[in-house]
Each structure stands twice: as structure tokens, then as C-alpha cells.
Design a protein around this motif. Structure first.
Motif, PDB file in Angstrom:
ATOM      1  N   GLU A 259       0.801  -1.045  -0.013  1.00 29.20           N
ATOM      2  CA  GLU A 259      -0.262   0.019  -0.029  1.00 29.20           C
ATOM      3  C   GLU A 259       0.895   1.399  -0.021  1.00 29.20           C
ATOM      4  N   THR A 261       0.503   5.355   0.792  1.00 25.36           N
ATOM      5  CA  THR A 261      -0.169   6.333   1.229  1.00 25.36           C
ATOM      6  C   THR A 261       0.712   7.952   1.399  1.00 25.36           C
ATOM      7  N   GLU A 275      -4.593   7.825   0.125  1.00 29.91           N
ATOM      8  CA  GLU A 275      -4.167   6.256  -0.332  1.00 29.91           C
ATOM      9  C   GLU A 275      -4.596   6.099  -1.895  1.00 29.91           C
ATOM     10  N   LYS A 309      -8.246   6.875  -4.346  1.00 28.97           N
ATOM     11  CA  LYS A 309      -8.309   5.818  -3.831  1.00 28.97           C
ATOM     12  C   LYS A 309      -9.050   4.608  -4.528  1.00 28.97           C
TER      13      LYS A 309
END
Length: 458
Positions: A259, A261, A275, A309
Motif C-alpha cells: 500500500e 499513502t 491512499e 483511492k
């Protein structure tokens, strides 16, 4: 010819990614849309299902009757079509209104607020990101994209209400000089298309001229540190952006567990905890540019977060086909040395310690001639390189220019092999791969579905 006067449009080179987006626009307007392409493809088949009348031989008698009305028909062609094309010759001799695709897009930027993304690389991803953010927001937009958005399954986004149109501004053949942007991002100006421009200086001059076309009251959002110097009209704001520096940039970047961010720093309003729906390191920079343009045109902080996102990418742009602990398969349109470098660099960040192989098909003899050393330097970041024949596209062979030029310049320590493109599937069957990248803008991508099946069967 004004848009309101057009009753039929005929596309010569209908299956091109940019041409098909325009075809869809006119289909939505309810006019007759016909066209020629050299070969059928999944894209042309979808266009036929949507109502476009397409044929695949150079035959004037196959042109739809409505497209032969000189006073109401617009003929659109792509620069890839040769001058002696029979149908193009017919329309010229008969005095039809004939425009390049870029001219038609230019008309749209005069009737809408054009949000254009230019640059040697990064423009398809950045424009698609921006279009997705805006389309999901209260601002909305139309969009003509250079790739198939995974979020929409198309390269065209339609809005019945929005005055904004997001356009990928193509520098090939100086096409982007037809545009009149309200705002523009410039992602990069690394020399390319030297078969058209001749020199790096002429290439940079073309981008300088492009910046003069931005409309008063608009804005230029330019990557920090580019070699070119913009030359905008009075009243046009200039912003710089980058991953780590510029008026717009990212900070507090967190990359972990697949991930990404970050916090978005902006002169308008900072946005924390963005994100990424498609967590790829290179897309941090592209995302900053897309968010900047969307924010300058009214998107809120929550809309920026939601758009980033829910963005899932573009087909053939860092496009994962297999993503397991045992095997990774990625298809990427990257065909310029800087694109390949960034693509491999991102894979190294994501898959640290794993063995990465690329099958690469160079695109164009002239690009290989001009940049073979740079290609070799970028590819040398890999553990293994499998080189295919050059994909010629619009060019005839150049004496002495083959993939061997790249092969010979690869750094010691890189495992390397040269093959013919038609041997790709056999190579995939006989080898085991940890992380495999399929790179290039030619026809190598057509092998990807079968490559995926072979790897999954193992």
C-alpha cells in the motif's frame, strides 16, 4: 465546419486508441460514424457493436453513403495513414473537409475548457487519473484518453453537463499545437520522435510553443526541473510539481504491505492521508499532477481522496496480469528509455530481492538508433533481458539498426538473450519466471493473454 453542422464523420485509421475515443463522442451525438482500419481488433469490434460502420480494405465503394455528403461530412485521419491511401486520396480530390484527429480535439478545446496533459511519458496515466478524479466529483468532465481506463472499460468519458474536457496532448507530429488548453500539465520533455523533430532543441521548442497556446486566465502545471522554459500569455499562472518538491508535491510517503499513502501539499489546500488505489511508486508523481489540476478546477479534499483511492489504472500501463507470491506478470506500454527506467525502478521498489526478467520489443527503428545506449542502461537494472525484433510501426528498416545494438550495450552481469517475437510463447513455456515484465508499444502485448495462461498452468 462547426460541430453543429456535422451530420456524418468518417475515420481513416478508426481502430487507433485516440481515434476511437472521438468516434464514440460523435456516436453519442447521434451522427452517422463510419471508418476504415487495416485490421480488425477487439476495439474495432466493440465500435461496430456501438454502431460504427467499419470496413478493413481500402475501397471507396465501402464508404457509407452518409459520409459522402460533402456539405455535412467531416473526414478525420491519423498521421499514421500514408499519403497515398486510396480513401484519403479520394476525399482530398473531391474537396471534402479533412482534419487530423488533433484538429478535432482542438475544436473541442475552443468550445469547452480543455484540461490537457502533455509530455514524453506519463501523460496517459496522469490524464486518466485526472479524468477519474473529476468524473467522480461534483465538477465532472468529458475525457479523450490515450488508453483504456480500467475503471470505465473505455478511453472516452462523457458528461451531459460538465464544460470540462480532459485531453491527452500528443506531441508526435506537433499535434498538440492544434489545442487551446484552459489548463495543462507537462510531465516530461525527454527527447523523442527525432524522426519528426530532428534535434532535441527542436523538440523542446515545440513544447515551448505549446505553452503559448494556454488560454488567458488558465494555468500551466509543469514538472519541476524540466529543461524547457515555458512562454505563457499574460494572466496564465505557472505552478511546478514533483514527487518531493514544487508548489504541489507529496510528503510523508508511506510504502508498506503493498500500500502507498501520502500527504498532498498544495498552495490551495493540503490534503492528508491520500491512499492510492493503484499502489505504484511512479504514480505518486503522476497523482500529484492529476490532483493539482483537479483541485485547481474545484474538486474538494474529500473528492481528491476518493478519486485517488478508487483509481485502478490503464490497460497496458503498469498493468498487473498475475500478482501472487509465486509469480508476477506485468504488461507495460513503456517504449522510451526513461519510461522503462521508471517502470523497472518501481518494480524494484515493490519486489525488492526478487529476480526480475523483462521481455522487451523495441518500437521504431529510428528510436532504437537514437537511444539504443539509453535503452541498454535502463534494461541493465534487470536480472535478465530477453530482446525481441524491432517493431517497425510506420517505418521502413534502417541499415544496421537492429535489437543487437541494445544487446551489445547491456552491462556485464545481466543475463541476456535475443529472440524473434514469434518465439516468445516457446520461451515462456521452457523457462521459470519469478517476476516477468512485458515491455514495449508494439504487438508484443497481443501475446500477453497466452503468456498469462502458460504461467498460471505452471
Amino acid at each position: 465546419m462547426e460541430l453543429k453542422d456535422i451530420k456524418a464523420v468518417y475515420f481513416i485509421g478508426a481502430g487507433g486508441i485516440g481515434m476511437s475515443a472521438l468516434a464514440r463522442y460523435f456516436l453519442h451525438r447521434g451522427v452517422v460514424v463510419g471508418g476504415y482500419d487495416r485490421t480488425p481488433s477487439p476495439l474495432t469490434r466493440r465500435l461496430e457493436q456501438e454502431g460504427m460502420l467499419i470496413h478493413y480494405e481500402e475501397r471507396v465503394d465501402e464508404i457509407p453513403r452518409a459520409c459522402l455528403n460533402k456539405s455535412a461530412a467531416l473526414i478525420v485521419y491519423t498521421p499514421a495513414i500514408p499519403d497515398n491511401h486510396k480513401e484519403l486520396t479520394f476525399f482530398r480530390e473531391e474537396g471534402f473537409e479533412i482534419q487530423k484527429r488533433a484538429q478535432v480535439l482542438g475544436t473541442l478545446t475552443r468550445t469547452h475548457k480543455g484540461l490537457c496533459v502533455a509530455g514524453t511519458h506519463g501523460k496517459t496515466t496522469t490524464s486518466t487519473m485526472c479524468a477519474h478524479i473529476m468524473h467522480q466529483s461534483h465538477v465532472d468532465c468529458n475525457a479523450f484518453l490515450g488508453g483504456i481506463s480500467k475503471d470505465y472499460g473505455t478511453n472516452y468519458i462523457l458528461s451531459d453537463d460538465s464544460d470540462y474536457v480532459v485531453i491527452e496532448a500528443d506531441e508526435y507530429d506537433r499535434s498538440f499545437h492544434w489545442l487551446r488548453p484552459w489548463m495543462s500539465v507537462i510531465t516530461s520533455t525527454d527527447a523523442d520522435h527525432l524522426d519528426i523533430y530532428g534535434t532535441r532543441e527542436a523538440y523542446l521548442e515545440s513544447f515551448r510553443h505549446y505553452t503559448t497556446l494556454i488560454r488567458e486566465g488558465g494555468a500551466l502545471i509543469i514538472k519541476h526541473g524540466l529543461a524547457m522554459k515555458p512562454d505563457v500569455k499574460e494572466g496564465v499562472r505557472i505552478y511546478e510539481y514533483g514527487r518531493d518538491e514544487g508548489d504541489f508535491h507529496a510528503k510523508n510517503i508511506r510504502i508498506a504491505n503493498g500500500e502507498i499513502t501520502f500527504d498532498f501539499v498544495s498552495p490551495v489546500e493540503n490534503v492528508e492521508n491520500v491512499e492510492m488505489g493503484l499502489p505504484i511508486p511512479i504514480n505518486i508523481e503522476n497523482g500529484v499532477a492529476a490532483m493539482a489540476m483537479a483541485q485547481l478546477n474545484g474538486c474538494t479534499a474529500d473528492e481528491l481522496r476518493y478519486g485517488m483511492k478508487t483509481y485502478h489504472g490503464v490497460e497496458r500501463r503498469f498493468d498487473f496480469k498475475i500478482k501472487t507470491d509465486h509469480c508476477v506478470l506485468l504488461s507495460d506500454y513503456a517504449h522510451h528509455p526513461k519510461e522503462i527506467y521508471q517502470s523497472i525502478k518501481s518494480m524494484r521498489e515493490l519486489y525488492e530481492g526478487r529476480r526480475i526478467t523483462a521481455i522487451f520489443q523495441p518500437h521504431l527503428y529510428s528510436r532504437t538508433r537514437d537511444f539504443y545506449q539509453e535503452f541498454a542502461e535502463a534494461l541493465s537494472l534487470l536480472d535478465e533481458v530477453i530482446l525481441c525484433d524491432i517493431y517497425p510501426a510506420r517505418e521502413l528498416p534502417i541499415e544496421g539498426v537492429t535489437s543487437q545494438l541494445i544487446y551489445d550495450c547491456l552491462k556485464p552481469g545481466v543475463e541476456k538473450r535475443m529472440i524473434k517475437t514469434e518465439e516468445v510463447l516457446n520461451v515462456v513455456r521452457e523457462k521459470d519466471f519469478d517476476v516477468l515484465m512485458i515491455l514495449g508499444a508494439g504487438d508484443l502485448d497481443s501475446y500477453v493473454p497466452e503468456i498469462k495462461k502458460i504461467l498460471e498452468s505452471k
